[in-house]
Design an enzyme around this catalytic site. Structure first.
Site, PDB file in Angstrom:
ATOM      1  N   ASP A 272       4.928  -3.406  10.821  1.00 56.35           N
ATOM      2  CA  ASP A 272       3.500  -3.031  10.848  1.00 56.35           C
ATOM      3  C   ASP A 272       2.925  -2.976  12.265  1.00 56.35           C
ATOM      4  O   ASP A 272       2.040  -2.167  12.566  1.00 56.35           O
ATOM      5  CB  ASP A 272       2.647  -3.932   9.935  1.00 56.35           C
ATOM      6  CG  ASP A 272       2.859  -5.423  10.145  1.00 56.35           C
ATOM      7  OD1 ASP A 272       3.652  -5.798  11.020  1.00 56.35           O
ATOM      8  OD2 ASP A 272       2.218  -6.216   9.423  1.00 56.35           O
TER       9      ASP A 272
ATOM     10  N   ARG B  13       0.821  -1.199   0.000  1.00 61.96           N
ATOM     11  CA  ARG B  13       0.000   0.000   0.000  1.00 61.96           C
ATOM     12  C   ARG B  13       0.855   1.248   0.000  1.00 61.96           C
ATOM     13  O   ARG B  13       1.912   1.295   0.629  1.00 61.96           O
ATOM     14  CB  ARG B  13      -0.868   0.045   1.277  1.00 61.96           C
ATOM     15  CG  ARG B  13      -2.020  -0.921   1.256  1.00 61.96           C
ATOM     16  CD  ARG B  13      -2.625  -1.019   2.633  1.00 61.96           C
ATOM     17  NE  ARG B  13      -3.209   0.237   3.090  1.00 61.96           N
ATOM     18  CZ  ARG B  13      -4.404   0.675   2.730  1.00 61.96           C
ATOM     19  NH1 ARG B  13      -5.148  -0.043   1.915  1.00 61.96           N
ATOM     20  NH2 ARG B  13      -4.880   1.806   3.196  1.00 61.96           N
TER      21      ARG B  13
ATOM     22  N   SER C 295       7.266  -5.322   6.871  1.00 59.23           N
ATOM     23  CA  SER C 295       6.819  -6.237   7.931  1.00 59.23           C
ATOM     24  C   SER C 295       7.407  -7.634   7.839  1.00 59.23           C
ATOM     25  O   SER C 295       6.721  -8.621   7.548  1.00 59.23           O
ATOM     26  CB  SER C 295       5.304  -6.265   7.928  1.00 59.23           C
ATOM     27  OG  SER C 295       4.863  -4.947   8.109  1.00 59.23           O
TER      28      SER C 295
END
Ligand code: GLC
Length: 421
Positions: A158, A36, A105
């Protein structure tokens, strides 16, 4: 959590977000099958997040197991496209370079607020040449190759992004949990409780710990033959055992393995074993979720999915049993995830009822928690069961949608070259 590794972040930064952050910041979130890009206009204490925009891009599977340059070039290119769509509602102060928080992450040995080397890949990624490399340096080189003038101001996991984002909105957030493609948790600990930390002590007296709980293992974990087989045939055998019991990447695969055994040993789908049922990872967790939530009297959705994905024509009794298999496997996972959260509360001594017990919030992000309603409900009811009615009153489990993106942008703002907040 003996196998969990300990990492520290806040001590590297100038500070953690305090609400005063202002300006335009980006975040790039890489950690699953999609990545994202996000931009936020932060408006300081009063206006907080003034505007945000995000795009989600799926990563072509061959890039997850190919070369490092190919993956980072693809990411830099997509980021450049996103930056090119920045509208006039977003304002970058004059003379400033665009900065972003890079949410990466995977297990990283963090060497400063904006650098860290990759320890190992998880969740289906496997690019050998990246191991031991600084992920920020690799991304920066790719941005240079693509002519994209941007700077990574913070490298975050994350869980850490979700914790920072959660706390920005609510001071009582003490832990963040990711229940998505993978699973992990981070929480705020007193530095005095971290003997492993040898560096300077932060003024706040607190530090965040990225637990990497996905790698937790204990002989008490209820592993079945399917878990053992899934692990043995995975890209990272012997690793991420806790995560492999319930996270989004694996839940569907456990169900597939259980159904395959039923087909082979009990002719569950008729005399022949459906060929497609032998394809690893063909049954994805969102499909398991759709079947599990089918409330129609003749389980139409289950029938349709079995047909579409596995080429199986099913009777109502077969469908009912399929739902039961999904139920058993999902509930086991949700209960294990709840046990993980309970362990954090216990460590922080927030698991008992008391008159002056502070409000305690756990921020959770990830599609498994957000979209798999039964998983979500069972997790919450199990946590209630473990805590007991009275102690549950002050514990709040909260969805932090895209918490990690906002959190990463905030950490970029806090650690910006341009503002010494
Ligand atoms: C995996 C990664 C971890 C991440 C988690 C959730 O467990 O190792 O760093 O936080 O997935 O995305």
């Amino acid at each position: 959590m003996a196998a969990a590794r300990l990492r520290c972040l806040i001590s590297y930064g100038r500070s953690s977000p305090n609400g005063n952050e202002e300006g335009l910041f980006y975040a790039l979130d890489l950690g699953g099958t999609n990545f994202r890009c996000l931009r936020v206009q932060l408006g300081g204490k009063e206006r907080r997040v003034v505007k945000r925009e995000a795009v989600e891009i799926s990563i072509p599977p061959h890039l997850m197991v190919g070369g490092s340059d190919e993956l980072f070039d693809f990411i830099a290119e997509e980021l450049a496209k996103f930056v090119a769509t920045e509208g006039e509602d977003f304002h970058l102060s004059e003379g400033r370079q665009r900065e972003f928080g890079f949410t990466f992450s995977f297990p990283v040995r963090q060497t400063s607020i904006a650098s860290g080397t990759l320890i190992k890949w998880t969740k289906g990624f496997n690019i050998d040449e990246m191991l031991g490399q600084d992920v920020v340096a690799e991304l920066t080189k790719a941005m240079e190759r693509k002519g994209l003038d941007m700077r990574v101001a913070a490298l975050v996991n994350d869980t850490i992004g979700t914790l920072a984002g959660g706390r920005y909105h609510d001071d009582d957030v003490i832990a963040a949990v990711i229940l998505g493609t993978g699973s992990n948790a981070a929480y705020v600990e007193s530095v005095l409780a971290i003997p492993k930390w040898q560096g300077l002590l932060p003024k706040s007296g607190e530090m965040v710990i990225n637990m990497e709980w996905g790698n937790f293992f204990s002989s008490h974990l209820p592993l079945t033959e399917h878990d053992h087989a899934l692990d043995a045939e995975s890209l990272n055998p012997g690793e991420q055992i806790f995560e492999k019991l319930f996270s989004g990447m694996y839940l569907g695969e456990i169900v597939r393995r259980a159904l395959l055994q039923m087909a082979e040993e009990a002719a569950f789908f008729g005399d022949a074993v459906p060929l497609k049922l032998r394809v690893p990872y063909v049954l994805r967790t969102p499909v398991v979720s759709a079947m599990h939530h089918d409330m129609s009297s003749n389980l139409n959705i289950v029938g349709k999915k079995l047909e579409e994905i596995l080429g199986i024509t099913s009777s109502i009794d077969t469908r009912k049993l399929v739902v039961e298999v999904c139920d058993i496997i999902t509930k086991r996972g949700a209960r294990l995830a709840a046990a993980g959260i309970f362990a954090i509360l216990k460590k922080l001594e927030r698991h008992k009822a008391s008159v002056d017990k502070p409000r305690t919030v756990i921020a959770i992000d990830g599609a498994l928690f957000e979209h798999y309603t039964i998983f979500n409900k069972v997790l919450q009811s199990t946590l209630g069961e473990l805590l007991g009615e009275e102690a549950s009153d002050s514990i709040i489990v909260k969805l932090a949608h895209d918490g990690s993106g906002i959190g990463a942008a905030l950490l970029a703002a806090t650690n910006s070259h341009h503002i010494g907040l």
